[in-house]
Design a protein around this motif. Structure first.
Motif, PDB file in Angstrom:
ATOM      1  N   PRO A   1     -13.190  17.248 -58.675  1.00 33.28           N
ATOM      2  CA  PRO A   1     -12.536  18.524 -58.099  1.00 33.28           C
ATOM      3  C   PRO A   1     -13.265  19.412 -57.552  1.00 33.28           C
ATOM      4  O   PRO A   1     -14.560  19.664 -57.848  1.00 33.28           O
ATOM      5  CB  PRO A   1     -11.835  18.984 -59.296  1.00 33.28           C
ATOM      6  N   ALA A   2     -12.974  20.484 -56.662  1.00 35.64           N
ATOM      7  CA  ALA A   2     -13.613  21.271 -55.794  1.00 35.64           C
ATOM      8  C   ALA A   2     -14.015  22.283 -57.055  1.00 35.64           C
ATOM      9  O   ALA A   2     -13.468  22.673 -58.137  1.00 35.64           O
ATOM     10  CB  ALA A   2     -12.780  22.007 -55.071  1.00 35.64           C
ATOM     11  N   GLY A   3     -15.285  22.975 -56.813  1.00 40.17           N
ATOM     12  CA  GLY A   3     -15.898  23.950 -57.502  1.00 40.17           C
ATOM     13  C   GLY A   3     -17.433  23.243 -58.039  1.00 40.17           C
ATOM     14  O   GLY A   3     -17.861  22.424 -57.444  1.00 40.17           O
ATOM     15  N   PRO A   4     -17.815  23.674 -59.124  1.00 41.16           N
ATOM     16  CA  PRO A   4     -19.075  23.338 -59.984  1.00 41.16           C
ATOM     17  C   PRO A   4     -19.182  21.756 -60.111  1.00 41.16           C
ATOM     18  O   PRO A   4     -20.313  21.122 -59.934  1.00 41.16           O
ATOM     19  CB  PRO A   4     -18.968  24.006 -61.297  1.00 41.16           C
ATOM     20  N   VAL A   5     -17.982  21.035 -60.185  1.00 37.88           N
ATOM     21  CA  VAL A   5     -18.102  19.579 -60.566  1.00 37.88           C
ATOM     22  C   VAL A   5     -18.539  18.826 -59.131  1.00 37.88           C
ATOM     23  O   VAL A   5     -19.305  17.962 -59.069  1.00 37.88           O
ATOM     24  CB  VAL A   5     -17.089  18.951 -61.096  1.00 37.88           C
ATOM     25  N   ARG A   6     -17.630  19.353 -58.284  1.00 36.72           N
ATOM     26  CA  ARG A   6     -18.160  18.813 -56.736  1.00 36.72           C
ATOM     27  C   ARG A   6     -19.573  19.222 -56.427  1.00 36.72           C
ATOM     28  O   ARG A   6     -20.333  18.498 -55.592  1.00 36.72           O
ATOM     29  CB  ARG A   6     -16.870  19.049 -55.769  1.00 36.72           C
ATOM     30  N   ALA A   7     -19.926  20.531 -56.554  1.00 40.60           N
ATOM     31  CA  ALA A   7     -21.339  20.939 -56.281  1.00 40.60           C
ATOM     32  C   ALA A   7     -22.173  19.913 -56.945  1.00 40.60           C
ATOM     33  O   ALA A   7     -23.177  19.716 -56.231  1.00 40.60           O
ATOM     34  CB  ALA A   7     -21.089  22.454 -56.628  1.00 40.60           C
ATOM     35  N   LYS A   8     -22.051  19.841 -58.077  1.00 39.07           N
ATOM     36  CA  LYS A   8     -23.249  18.812 -58.676  1.00 39.07           C
ATOM     37  C   LYS A   8     -23.006  17.622 -58.251  1.00 39.07           C
ATOM     38  O   LYS A   8     -24.212  17.069 -57.897  1.00 39.07           O
ATOM     39  CB  LYS A   8     -22.904  18.802 -60.170  1.00 39.07           C
ATOM     40  N   ALA A   9     -21.971  16.964 -57.927  1.00 34.01           N
ATOM     41  CA  ALA A   9     -22.119  15.709 -57.330  1.00 34.01           C
ATOM     42  C   ALA A   9     -22.346  15.729 -55.922  1.00 34.01           C
ATOM     43  O   ALA A   9     -23.194  14.824 -55.382  1.00 34.01           O
ATOM     44  CB  ALA A   9     -20.381  15.243 -57.085  1.00 34.01           C
ATOM     45  N   SER A  10     -22.131  16.634 -55.269  1.00 34.20           N
ATOM     46  CA  SER A  10     -22.714  17.016 -53.978  1.00 34.20           C
ATOM     47  C   SER A  10     -24.042  17.086 -53.669  1.00 34.20           C
ATOM     48  O   SER A  10     -24.862  16.567 -52.942  1.00 34.20           O
ATOM     49  CB  SER A  10     -22.064  18.136 -53.140  1.00 34.20           C
ATOM     50  N   GLY A  11     -24.781  17.640 -54.947  1.00 32.66           N
ATOM     51  CA  GLY A  11     -26.213  17.528 -54.902  1.00 32.66           C
ATOM     52  C   GLY A  11     -26.694  16.132 -55.275  1.00 32.66           C
ATOM     53  O   GLY A  11     -27.834  16.173 -54.653  1.00 32.66           O
ATOM     54  N   VAL A  12     -25.987  15.274 -55.932  1.00 27.25           N
ATOM     55  CA  VAL A  12     -26.699  13.950 -56.159  1.00 27.25           C
ATOM     56  C   VAL A  12     -26.587  13.192 -54.971  1.00 27.25           C
ATOM     57  O   VAL A  12     -27.434  12.396 -54.566  1.00 27.25           O
ATOM     58  CB  VAL A  12     -25.561  13.320 -57.244  1.00 27.25           C
ATOM     59  N   TRP A  13     -25.586  13.490 -54.153  1.00 27.66           N
ATOM     60  CA  TRP A  13     -25.375  12.823 -52.810  1.00 27.66           C
ATOM     61  C   TRP A  13     -26.468  13.245 -52.023  1.00 27.66           C
ATOM     62  O   TRP A  13     -27.168  12.582 -51.042  1.00 27.66           O
ATOM     63  CB  TRP A  13     -24.144  13.030 -52.261  1.00 27.66           C
ATOM     64  N   GLY A  14     -26.872  14.611 -51.844  1.00 24.42           N
ATOM     65  CA  GLY A  14     -27.865  14.992 -51.090  1.00 24.42           C
ATOM     66  C   GLY A  14     -28.981  14.581 -51.451  1.00 24.42           C
ATOM     67  O   GLY A  14     -30.025  14.011 -50.527  1.00 24.42           O
ATOM     68  N   ALA A  15     -29.292  14.216 -52.668  1.00 23.64           N
ATOM     69  CA  ALA A  15     -30.523  13.694 -53.212  1.00 23.64           C
ATOM     70  C   ALA A  15     -30.633  12.284 -52.898  1.00 23.64           C
ATOM     71  O   ALA A  15     -31.660  11.860 -52.543  1.00 23.64           O
ATOM     72  CB  ALA A  15     -30.740  13.807 -54.802  1.00 23.64           C
ATOM     73  N   SER A  16     -29.464  11.562 -52.585  1.00 27.21           N
ATOM     74  CA  SER A  16     -29.470  10.198 -52.366  1.00 27.21           C
ATOM     75  C   SER A  16     -30.182  10.145 -50.681  1.00 27.21           C
ATOM     76  O   SER A  16     -30.657   9.120 -50.373  1.00 27.21           O
ATOM     77  CB  SER A  16     -28.345   9.550 -52.587  1.00 27.21           C
ATOM     78  N   VAL A  17     -29.726  10.994 -50.066  1.00 30.17           N
ATOM     79  CA  VAL A  17     -30.193  11.067 -48.842  1.00 30.17           C
ATOM     80  C   VAL A  17     -31.497  11.061 -48.544  1.00 30.17           C
ATOM     81  O   VAL A  17     -32.168  10.267 -47.889  1.00 30.17           O
ATOM     82  CB  VAL A  17     -29.474  12.296 -47.957  1.00 30.17           C
ATOM     83  N   GLY A  18     -32.208  11.823 -49.314  1.00 35.46           N
ATOM     84  CA  GLY A  18     -33.618  12.391 -49.390  1.00 35.46           C
ATOM     85  C   GLY A  18     -34.105  11.121 -50.174  1.00 35.46           C
ATOM     86  O   GLY A  18     -35.471  10.629 -49.696  1.00 35.46           O
ATOM     87  N   ALA A  19     -33.711  10.290 -51.087  1.00 38.61           N
ATOM     88  CA  ALA A  19     -34.254   9.362 -51.653  1.00 38.61           C
ATOM     89  C   ALA A  19     -34.200   8.114 -50.688  1.00 38.61           C
ATOM     90  O   ALA A  19     -35.512   7.295 -50.577  1.00 38.61           O
ATOM     91  CB  ALA A  19     -33.520   8.822 -52.990  1.00 38.61           C
ATOM     92  N   GLY A  20     -33.181   7.827 -49.919  1.00 38.42           N
ATOM     93  CA  GLY A  20     -33.406   6.854 -48.704  1.00 38.42           C
ATOM     94  C   GLY A  20     -34.386   6.933 -47.941  1.00 38.42           C
ATOM     95  O   GLY A  20     -34.976   5.845 -47.667  1.00 38.42           O
ATOM     96  N   ILE A  21     -34.421   8.300 -47.338  1.00 34.50           N
ATOM     97  CA  ILE A  21     -35.494   8.465 -46.267  1.00 34.50           C
ATOM     98  C   ILE A  21     -37.105   8.402 -46.902  1.00 34.50           C
ATOM     99  O   ILE A  21     -37.784   7.819 -46.485  1.00 34.50           O
ATOM    100  CB  ILE A  21     -35.227  10.067 -46.027  1.00 34.50           C
ATOM    101  N   ALA A  22     -37.035   8.542 -48.415  1.00 40.46           N
ATOM    102  CA  ALA A  22     -38.268   8.359 -48.918  1.00 40.46           C
ATOM    103  C   ALA A  22     -38.846   6.945 -49.264  1.00 40.46           C
ATOM    104  O   ALA A  22     -39.868   6.487 -48.890  1.00 40.46           O
ATOM    105  CB  ALA A  22     -38.280   9.157 -50.283  1.00 40.46           C
ATOM    106  N   LEU A  23     -37.567   6.393 -49.746  1.00 40.77           N
ATOM    107  CA  LEU A  23     -38.131   4.845 -50.297  1.00 40.77           C
ATOM    108  C   LEU A  23     -38.050   3.986 -48.906  1.00 40.77           C
ATOM    109  O   LEU A  23     -38.766   2.870 -48.999  1.00 40.77           O
ATOM    110  CB  LEU A  23     -36.863   4.516 -51.031  1.00 40.77           C
TER     111      LEU A  23
END
Length: 462
Positions: free
Chosen positions: A134-156
């Motif tokens: 749901p929109a709000g802190p829960v989605r913000a946290k999930a979006s942070g994980v998704w953003g981290a996966s972008v960086g991790a893919g670029i790194a690995l």
């Protein structure tokens, strides 16, 4: 069931969905960045000329840019899990063809195929996250994980390719990616629940074709223009690109099933997120795509050393993306985008002023600064991509945002190659290559600053 108090089963479903979506994005970005560290050995094995090297680096971006908007609509209308599974299967198939490619043309076509599959994975992944969080802190946290996966893919991606290139050859990286993506295809089918939008829009294949061919013609014009900007071939290609892209805009305005609602460009949050993604692709992603090849030819740093330097940038972005959710709520998404773009520009300016005797410690501070800023960008882009579109159109928002990123990347990589590598430059022209790098870093920094200005302006109009 309310979003404020999810049941244990709902929590488990959302956790599985986030894991699959993040892993799919990670593998897509690993595929996207795999050639970066091994571009020299890949080009040598495939007997690629300077134009071929540029196409190797930009070809997957074409597939991503061509299909992200369409697959976003497909995900919303026909099922996000279904689209994710099909995209992952195509991504795996493309990796198999890359592993056995006998020449540059086959490899480039396989990379475009990977882009098409990766587009479906990425467009549906944010839709899956938006549906299960749901929109709000829960989605913000999930979006942070998704953003981290972008960086991790670029790194690995470059690190995997460089290690396997040293151990065997560059081809083994694509075998590993094919197997991993095939496993994820099965996992997504078993673990993710299906979801669709309540308001189907319909497909827009002609719009996708016009966008893909327009971007492709523009890239070809930039590549051919290196041999002479007043020659007939690049002029004709520029004209063709302009006609196709104008045709895309006209068709989208008139179509009842347009894959992109151009009226959204009157909405400042959408403009901010789209321009930030475009500047990210044309700025830091474009420069990093060129860096490994440059390090090998001009500074004598091998593929693994170049991959480790890239890891310094991308791993920093992963950590920052995960921490970005702790930023105060008073710092809005568009502020994060603008600050992130400025930070990236500062990092790239720090990468200028190299001499032919430069070594890797000279590059590390700029890469770390750019990495911190990239993490802020990735986390904010994942959230703003779906916040800037109507409810139920998360797939379209994700598709539009990622399309902008990879259109920017495809064009940016080509511009960097044109600026940084003078015609005829080689290992014997190290001074010219280093001068070209310094110029390219300034150009990409300027692209980032321009993006930050537009984002800030869109914020003041809100």
């Amino acid at each position: 069931m309310t979003h404020s108090a999810p049941s244990p089963t709902g929590t488990a479903n959302s956790t599985r969905a986030l894991s699959v979506a993040a892993l799919g994005t990670l593998l897509t970005l690993m595929a996207f960045t795999a050639p970066l560290a091994t571009i020299n050995s890949t080009a040598a094995d495939l007997m690629s000329d300077a134009a071929g090297r540029t196409w190797i680096l930009s070809s997957m971006s074409i597939g991503l840019a061509a299909a992200l908007l369409t697959t976003g609509t497909v995900a919303d209308d026909f099922g996000r899990r279904r689209t994710f599974v099909l995209g992952a299967a195509v991504l795996a198939l493309g990796a198999v063809v890359c592993a056995i490619a006998p020449n540059t043309l086959t490899f480039v076509l396989a990379r475009i195929l990977q882009g098409l599959g990766g587009a479906a994975v990425m467009a549906s992944s944010l839709g899956i996250i938006a549906h299960t969080h749901p929109a709000g802190p829960v989605r913000a946290k999930a979006s942070g994980v998704w953003g981290a996966s972008v960086g991790a893919g670029i790194a690995l991606g470059p690190l995997l390719a460089a290690v396997l290139d040293r151990w065997a050859s560059w081809r083994e990286a694509y075998v590993v990616l094919a197997v991993a993506t095939a496993v994820l295809t099965v996992a997504a089918h078993l673990l993710v629940e299906e979801s669709t939008s309540d308001a189907p829009r319909g497909l827009d294949p002609l719009g996708a074709l016009l966008l893909a061919t327009g971007v492709g013609a523009l890239l070809a014009a930039l590549v051919e223009g290196r041999q002479g900007w007043t020659s007939l071939v690049p002029i004709l290609l520029f004209v063709l690109a302009a006609l196709l892209l104008v045709g895309f805009v006209v068709f989208e305005l008139r179509s009842t099933t347009a894959m992109l609602d151009l009226a959204l460009f009157q909405h400042p949050p959408f403009v901010a997120a789209t321009v930030a993604a475009l500047a990210t692709g044309g700025g830091i992603i474009a420069l990093m795509s060129y860096m490994s090849g440059f390090l090998g030819i001009a500074l004598g740093i091998d593929a693994l050393g170049a991959a480790l330097l890239l890891f310094g940038w991308s791993a920093t972005s992963v950590v920052t993306a995960l921490l970005a959710r702790r930023l105060p709520a008073s710092i809005g998404g568009r502020t994060q985008l603008a600050v992130g773009l400025v930070g990236v520009a500062i990092g790239m300016v720090m990468l200028t002023g190299l001499s032919e005797n430069a070594s890797w410690p000279r590059l590390l501070p700029g890469l770390l600064v750019a990495g911190v800023a990239s993490g802020v960008l990735n986390a904010a882009l994942g959230r703003e991509a779906v916040a800037g579109v109507p409810a139920g159109r998360a797939g379209m928002g994700s598709g539009a945002n990622n399309t902008a990123r990879y259109v920017g990347s495809a064009i940016g990589v080509t511009i960097v190659a044109v600026v940084a590598v003078p015609v005829g430059a080689s290992a014997s022209g190290v001074v010219a290559l280093v001068h070209g790098w310094n110029t390219a870093a300034l150009v990409t920094a300027a692209i980032s600053v321009f993006g930050a200005v537009v984002v800030a302006a869109s914020r003041t109009r809100n």
